[in-house]
Design an enzyme around this catalytic site. Structure first.
Site, short mmCIF file in Angstrom:
data_model
loop_
_atom_site.label_atom_id
_atom_site.label_comp_id
_atom_site.label_asym_id
_atom_site.label_seq_id
_atom_site.Cartn_x
_atom_site.Cartn_y
_atom_site.Cartn_z
N GLU A 35 -12.06 -10.52 0.55
CA GLU A 35 -12.38 -11.11 -0.82
C GLU A 35 -11.67 -11.35 -1.25
O GLU A 35 -10.67 -10.40 -1.93
CB GLU A 35 -13.87 -10.84 -0.88
CG GLU A 35 -14.70 -11.11 -1.80
CD GLU A 35 -15.53 -10.82 -2.61
OE1 GLU A 35 -16.31 -10.80 -4.09
OE2 GLU A 35 -15.75 -9.18 -2.10
N PRO B 105 5.75 9.29 -8.35
CA PRO B 105 5.32 9.97 -7.44
C PRO B 105 3.91 9.80 -6.81
O PRO B 105 4.15 9.65 -5.72
CB PRO B 105 5.98 10.80 -7.89
CG PRO B 105 6.87 11.10 -9.37
CD PRO B 105 5.72 10.35 -10.34
N GLU C 106 3.63 -12.18 1.64
CA GLU C 106 2.08 -11.50 1.29
C GLU C 106 1.43 -12.31 0.55
O GLU C 106 0.27 -12.63 0.75
CB GLU C 106 2.50 -10.00 0.23
CG GLU C 106 3.25 -9.06 1.24
CD GLU C 106 3.36 -8.56 2.62
OE1 GLU C 106 1.35 -9.11 2.77
OE2 GLU C 106 2.95 -7.71 3.35
N GLY D 249 -0.28 -7.57 -1.76
CA GLY D 249 1.07 -7.51 -1.71
C GLY D 249 1.36 -6.48 -0.65
O GLY D 249 0.18 -6.82 0.42
#
Lengths: 230, 230
Positions: free
Chosen positions: A117, A86, A65, A49
């Site tokens: 990896e 948060p 991504e 991501g």
DNA sequence: CCAAAAGTGTTGGTTTTACACCCATGG
DNA sequence: CCATGGGTGTAAAACCAACACTTTTGG
């Protein structure tokens, strides 16, 4: 969406995407993880991501991504849930839109950079994950199982052509339970989402060759009406 | 979640929440909308919502905005989907986490500020909405109908105590179809999610008084196994 | 001809649907 | 006693779960 003013730059969270990629391999349900090369959580396993770019759609960010980090592309991808506690990222406020993806075991992966990896890990034996990625993965697994019973998304785990036994095995691995062969075949065939090809797959070793089927591409959402495997 | 660096402030989207509040009233399924007092889309109807604060969870932001703008609180609230098309807001990049909420028709609403007009609008006759709020609402409606058939979330549309006829009527209004009275009652009672009270509701005008029931609070997610109304 | 995997139907139980009349109350 | 809404059972159809043997191939 009614306050007059968009927040000042200093008050905006960062927005990321994280992708849970599932695949059935080695007779196991596995997720693709990478080892973080940098802090925070350096050396820990994490989901692929990254941050969403300023003028990029969320789905596009997830696909970008995915391709950059794992070379996976042209894949079934679906938004899962948005995680925004948060303090979920020690660097600051990061809201992450999670996705889940399914790929066939034949699809090759390749780390996007030599320092990172990449590895398939069994969902039954996961390492400790970075951030709240264990929560994301658990949620994705629940969704996958649910969708498998109610929709025909399971085909995304197989190559274009497959035998009914391969399909059944994939279902069994994901659901973690055995299914009756005759009932399984009847349901799949009656659901009208398969087309039979003229080809057969020779079994390795002995055994009668199995007919190959394809999935009707336009049928992904057709099945919702009734559970496929009650 | 692997790029080394969190994006510079100038590259971060703003993050908002938007809430679709449904209620069954006037024999109709309605959503609560407000008229935008400021640009963009000044004067257009929009969903309640607003920007997420720097150290506030997403759910908390949804609840806060809901209470601030409509005085609705203690309500069933569930994350729906995250909308993040790059140009969905003319002020700049805004990623919006959409929620859906259900309230009983008895719950009073009150505009949070005198300049903002608040109104229940039939989902069958919606005005033009600001931003992509029409998409959000459509998605929420689909989810509501789906959940109503497979879970017992429908109770959130009724007050604490209700008659079976009221419950059935709410279901019929949301699903947009009639249900069989005997089958409906049998299913609801057999699902084991209701407790009978000792009280009755006198019907207005004539008619036999109807028994009042309550929903067993801990049962919300119990029902998933089988469709409530196939 | 043996081992291995593919392929194929039936039955009994359960669930679902469709359907119509009596009950309690107020006016 | 009439009008209104509440409350109840049953039978036929559809669906689901359980179950074992035959076919085709390679060695």
């Amino acid at each position: 969406m009614t306050e007059a003013d968009i927040p000042a730059l200093g008050e905006r969270p960062a927005v990321s995407v994280d992708v849970v990629i599932f695949s059935v391999r080695a007779y196991d349900l596995q997720a693709l993880l990478l080892r973080r090369p940098t802090p925070p959580f350096r050396g820990r396993w994490a989901l692929p991501g990254g941050f969403v770019r300023p003028s990029e759609a969320l789905d596009d960010a997830a696909r970008r991504e995915l391709q950059a980090q794992t070379d996976v592309h042209d894949v079934y991808l679906e938004q899962l849930y948005t995680f925004g506690a948060p303090r979920r990222d020690p660097r600051g406020r990061v809201v992450s839109v999670a996705y889940f993806a399914l790929i066939a075991s034949e699809v090759a992966i390749r780390a996007g950079s030599p320092e990172v990896e990449l590895s398939w890990q069994s969902i039954y034996n996961l390492p400790e994950l970075a951030f709240d990625h264990a929560d994301i993965l658990r949620y994705a697994l629940q969704r996958l199982r649910y969708k498998l019973e109610y929709t025909s998304v399971g085909f995304e785990l197989l190559p274009n052509e497959f035998t009914l036994t391969e399909l059944q095995t994939a279902y069994e691995i994901v659901l973690g339970k055995e299914l009756d062969k005759r009932n399984f075949r009847r349901r799949m065939l009656e659901a009208g989402i398969l087309t039979e090809t003229a080809r057969y797959r020779e079994s390795e070793g002995q055994g009668r060759p199995a007919r190959l089927y394809r999935y009707k591409k336009n049928a992904v959402h057709e099945v919702k009406a009734r559970r496929l495997f009650p």
